[in-house]
Scaffold this motif. Structure first.
Motif, PDB file in Angstrom:
ATOM      1  N   MET A   1       0.846  -1.193   0.000  1.00 52.40           N
ATOM      2  CA  MET A   1       0.000   0.000   0.000  1.00 52.40           C
ATOM      3  C   MET A   1       0.878   1.238   0.000  1.00 52.40           C
ATOM      4  O   MET A   1       1.728   1.409   0.866  1.00 52.40           O
ATOM      5  N   ASP A   2       0.676   2.098  -0.985  1.00 56.05           N
ATOM      6  CA  ASP A   2       1.387   3.377  -1.045  1.00 56.05           C
ATOM      7  C   ASP A   2       0.391   4.493  -0.777  1.00 56.05           C
ATOM      8  O   ASP A   2      -0.774   4.427  -1.197  1.00 56.05           O
ATOM      9  N   VAL A   3       0.850   5.533  -0.096  1.00 51.42           N
ATOM     10  CA  VAL A   3      -0.013   6.659   0.257  1.00 51.42           C
ATOM     11  C   VAL A   3       0.639   7.952  -0.193  1.00 51.42           C
ATOM     12  O   VAL A   3       1.786   8.237   0.170  1.00 51.42           O
ATOM     13  N   ASP A   4      -0.076   8.721  -1.004  1.00 48.11           N
ATOM     14  CA  ASP A   4       0.400  10.020  -1.487  1.00 48.11           C
ATOM     15  C   ASP A   4      -0.442  11.106  -0.833  1.00 48.11           C
ATOM     16  O   ASP A   4      -1.635  11.225  -1.101  1.00 48.11           O
ATOM     17  N   ILE A   5       0.188  11.904   0.031  1.00 53.97           N
ATOM     18  CA  ILE A   5      -0.540  12.939   0.775  1.00 53.97           C
ATOM     19  C   ILE A   5      -0.285  14.335   0.216  1.00 53.97           C
ATOM     20  O   ILE A   5      -0.683  15.334   0.830  1.00 53.97           O
ATOM     21  N   GLY A   6       0.327  14.420  -0.946  1.00 52.52           N
ATOM     22  CA  GLY A   6       0.698  15.730  -1.491  1.00 52.52           C
ATOM     23  C   GLY A   6      -0.460  16.687  -1.626  1.00 52.52           C
ATOM     24  O   GLY A   6      -0.320  17.893  -1.353  1.00 52.52           O
ATOM     25  N   ASN A   7      -1.636  16.185  -2.028  1.00 54.96           N
ATOM     26  CA  ASN A   7      -2.798  17.058  -2.212  1.00 54.96           C
ATOM     27  C   ASN A   7      -3.515  17.379  -0.911  1.00 54.96           C
ATOM     28  O   ASN A   7      -4.580  17.998  -0.938  1.00 54.96           O
ATOM     29  N   ALA A   8      -2.940  16.960   0.211  1.00 58.54           N
ATOM     30  CA  ALA A   8      -3.515  17.299   1.509  1.00 58.54           C
ATOM     31  C   ALA A   8      -2.628  18.266   2.290  1.00 58.54           C
ATOM     32  O   ALA A   8      -2.968  18.659   3.409  1.00 58.54           O
ATOM     33  N   LEU A   9      -1.518  18.676   1.692  1.00 59.52           N
ATOM     34  CA  LEU A   9      -0.617  19.622   2.349  1.00 59.52           C
ATOM     35  C   LEU A   9      -1.103  21.052   2.148  1.00 59.52           C
ATOM     36  O   LEU A   9      -1.848  21.350   1.212  1.00 59.52           O
ATOM     37  N   ALA A  10      -0.679  21.942   3.013  1.00 63.31           N
ATOM     38  CA  ALA A  10      -1.133  23.332   2.962  1.00 63.31           C
ATOM     39  C   ALA A  10      -0.728  24.009   1.662  1.00 63.31           C
ATOM     40  O   ALA A  10      -1.388  24.957   1.224  1.00 63.31           O
ATOM     41  N   SER A  11       0.310  23.523   1.030  1.00 62.92           N
ATOM     42  CA  SER A  11       0.733  24.107  -0.243  1.00 62.92           C
ATOM     43  C   SER A  11      -0.236  23.807  -1.373  1.00 62.92           C
ATOM     44  O   SER A  11      -0.204  24.457  -2.424  1.00 62.92           O
ATOM     45  N   ALA A  12      -1.143  22.827  -1.155  1.00 65.34           N
ATOM     46  CA  ALA A  12      -2.066  22.430  -2.211  1.00 65.34           C
ATOM     47  C   ALA A  12      -3.523  22.504  -1.811  1.00 65.34           C
ATOM     48  O   ALA A  12      -4.396  22.512  -2.684  1.00 65.34           O
ATOM     49  N   ALA A  13      -3.820  22.547  -0.520  1.00 70.26           N
ATOM     50  CA  ALA A  13      -5.206  22.412  -0.075  1.00 70.26           C
ATOM     51  C   ALA A  13      -5.519  23.392   1.048  1.00 70.26           C
ATOM     52  O   ALA A  13      -4.627  23.865   1.769  1.00 70.26           O
TER      53      ALA A  13
END
Length: 427
Positions: free
Chosen positions: A1-13
Motif C-alpha cells: 500500500m502506497d499513500v500520497d498525501i501531497g494534495n492534503a498539504l497546505a501548499s495544495a489544499a
C-alpha cells in the motif's frame, strides 16, 4: 500500500497541513508507535489485532471448513465486524461460488434471500463472539427453520465462529458442528484478517494464505515515522486535517469490487475514533459512479472533507469497440480501464483545483496479497489516529448502549421504566 498525501498539504489544499507541522507531529507518531508496539508485544486488547498476520492459523481455518467442501454458496450470518471484513474479501477477490450476508434484520431481505437460495448447496457460516448477539441469533434461527422446512440437514452445512461459551458454543457442541474460535483481544471491526473474516473466503476457494502474507508485508513496514510508514502517514494526515476543519472522510475506491471495502472502512473509522466529541464522519463513495453525483458537493460545497481515493496500478481490462457515433472520437483505441483511470485523474485534479484535501492510496492489483495489505494498513492507520486523538480506540460504548436498550424494548415496559433516558424520550 502506497499513500500520497501531497494534495492534503497546505501548499495544495485548504484546509491543508503545513509540512512544518508534519515534522512536529512525527515526534508524536514515534511515541504512538512505541505504545502500539508495546501493546502488540503484550497482546493487549485491541492492539492484538495488529498481530494477526503472524498469529492467525490458516491451517485450522482450512480444517474447519473442510466439511463444507463443495458448497456453491456461503451464507454468513453476522453483523458489523462479524460480516463486513468477510464481505470485503469475498467481494474483492475471485471466488469459486457466491457469498451472501445476513447482517441486518430486514424481514423482506431475509425472506427473499432464503427463497432464492438453493439450500442443498449453500453452507451457513454463523458468527458471534458472545454467541448471544440478538440480530445474529434471530437471523440464524430463521435460516435454520428454512433448512428444516425444505428437509435439508442444516447441521451438515453449518460452521460456527464464536467464543468459548455462549448459546452458539452450546449449539455447536450439541450438534457436533465445526467451530472456529474468535481471536482473543481483537474487537470485531478489526477481525477481517482472522477466522472471522477469512473463513467464508476459504470456503469459496480464496487463497487466504496469500491474503495473510500481504498483511504480513504491510506489518513489516510499520516504523516510528509517518515518513517511513504509509499507514501512519494516512492516519496522521487524517487526524491533522480533522483538527483543521476537514470533519468528513470520504472513502472512494475506483474499483467496483472494493465498494464493500468502503463500508468496512466506515465502520472501522467511526466505531474506533468517534469518541469524546472527536472523529471524522466517514462517507462511502465509489468512483466513477459517485463523481457523477457527490463530486458536485465535494468540488463546489464547503471545504470540510478529506477524500481518500483507492486504486490499483494494474488489473484486467476491456477494449472499447469502435462506434460510428458523433462526438465519441475520444474513445477511439481506448479501454474501460483507460476510461476509468482518466475519470480518476480528472476527479483528483478537480478537487486539487479548488483546494479540497485528497489522498491517493495505491495498491498493486485487486488481488489477495494487495487486499490483505490494504486492510492491515488501514487498521494500523486507525490505531495510530486513535493514539493521536487520545481516545479509547478499541471500545464502543455508544454501540453497547444501543444494544442494551434494544434488548429492553423487546423485554417490555418493566425493563424500559428502569431507563431514565429512555423514559424521558418516550414522554
Amino acid at each position: 500500500m502506497d499513500v500520497d498525501i501531497g494534495n492534503a498539504l497546505a501548499s495544495a489544499a485548504s484546509p491543508g497541513v503545513p509540512r512544518s507541522y508534519l515534522d512536529r507531529l512525527d515526534a508524536r507518531v514515534a511515541d504512538a508507535h512505541e505504545r502500539i508496539e508495546r501493546g502488540m508485544a503484550d497482546g493487549e486488547f485491541g492492539y492484538a489485532a495488529l498481530n494477526l498476520p503472524e498469529r492467525v492459523d490458516t491451517g485450522a481455518i482450512r480444517d474447519a471448513v473442510a466439511p463444507l467442501d463443495g458448497a456453491e454458496a456461503v451464507l454468513t450470518v453476522g453483523i458489523g465486524g462479524s460480516a463486513l471484513g468477510a464481505a470485503t474479501l469475498t467481494d474483492a477477490l475471485d471466488t469459486e461460488g457466491e457469498a451472501y450476508y445476513l447482517d441486518n434484520v430486514d424481514p423482506a431481505q431475509v425472506s427473499d434471500l432464503l427463497d432464492d437460495l438453493d439450500l442443498e448447496s449453500t453452507a451457513v457460516n454463523v458468527v458471534s463472539r458472545s454467541g448471544t448477539t440478538a440480530e445474529t441469533l434471530a437471523n440464524f434461527l430463521v435460516v435454520r427453520d428454512a433448512y428444516e422446512a425444505r428437509d435439508v440437514d442444516w447441521t451438515e452445512r453449518t460452521l460456527v465462529t464464536t467464543g468459548e461459551s455462549g448459546n452458539l458454543r452450546d449449539l455447536a457442541d450439541e450438534h457436533d458442528l465445526p467451530v472456529l474460535p474468535v481471536p482473543e483481544g481483537v474487537p470485531g471491526r478489526f477481525s477481517a484478517l482472522s477466522t472471522v473474516g477469512l473463513a467464508p473466503a476459504a470456503i469459496l476457494g480464496v487463497d487466504v494464505e496469500t491474503v495473510v502474507e500481504g498483511a504480513r508485508r504491510e506489518r513489516e513496514s510499520l516504523a516510528g515515522s509517518l515518513y517511513e510508514t504509509p499507514a501512519y502517514a494516512y492516519g496522521a494526515i487524517a487526524y491533522a486535517l480533522d483538527a483543521r476543519g476537514a470533519n468528513a472522510n470520504v472513502a472512494m475506491p475506483y474499483h467496483e469490487s472494493l465498494e464493500t471495502y468502503a463500508e468496512w472502512y466506515a465502520q472501522l473509522h467511526a466505531e474506533s475514533l468517534g469518541k469524546d466529541g472527536l472523529g471524522q464522519t466517514p462517507v462511502r463513495a465509489l468512483g466513477a459512479t459517485d463523481q457523477h453525483s457527490q463530486l458536485q458537493l465535494y468540488r463546489a460545497g464547503p471545504n470540510d472533507k478529506l477524500v481518500t481515493f483507492v486504486r490499483a496500478r494494474d488489473g484486467p481490462d476491456v477494449p472499447i469497440p469502435e462506434a460510428d457515433l458523433d462526438g465519441l472520437d475520444y474513445l477511439a483505441d481506448s479501454t474501460l480501464g483507460g476510461l476509468r483511470d482518466a475519470e480518476f485523474e480528472a476527479t483528483e485534479a478537480s478537487l486539487a483545483d479548488v483546494g479540497l484535501p485528497n489522498v491517493r492510496v495505491t495498491i498493486d492489483r485487486v488481488d489477495a496479497a494487495s487486499v490483505g495489505g490494504l486492510l492491515y494498513g488501514m487498521e494500523a492507520a486507525v490505531v495510530l489516529a486513535g493514539e493521536l486523538y487520545d481516545v479509547e480506540t478499541f471500545t464502543q460504548p455508544a454501540v453497547e448502549w444501543g444494544k442494551e436498550v434494544a434488548r429492553d424494548l423487546l423485554r417490555g415496559a418493566d425493563a424500559l421504566d428502569e431507563k431514565e433516558t429512555l423514559r424521558v424520550t418516550r414522554e
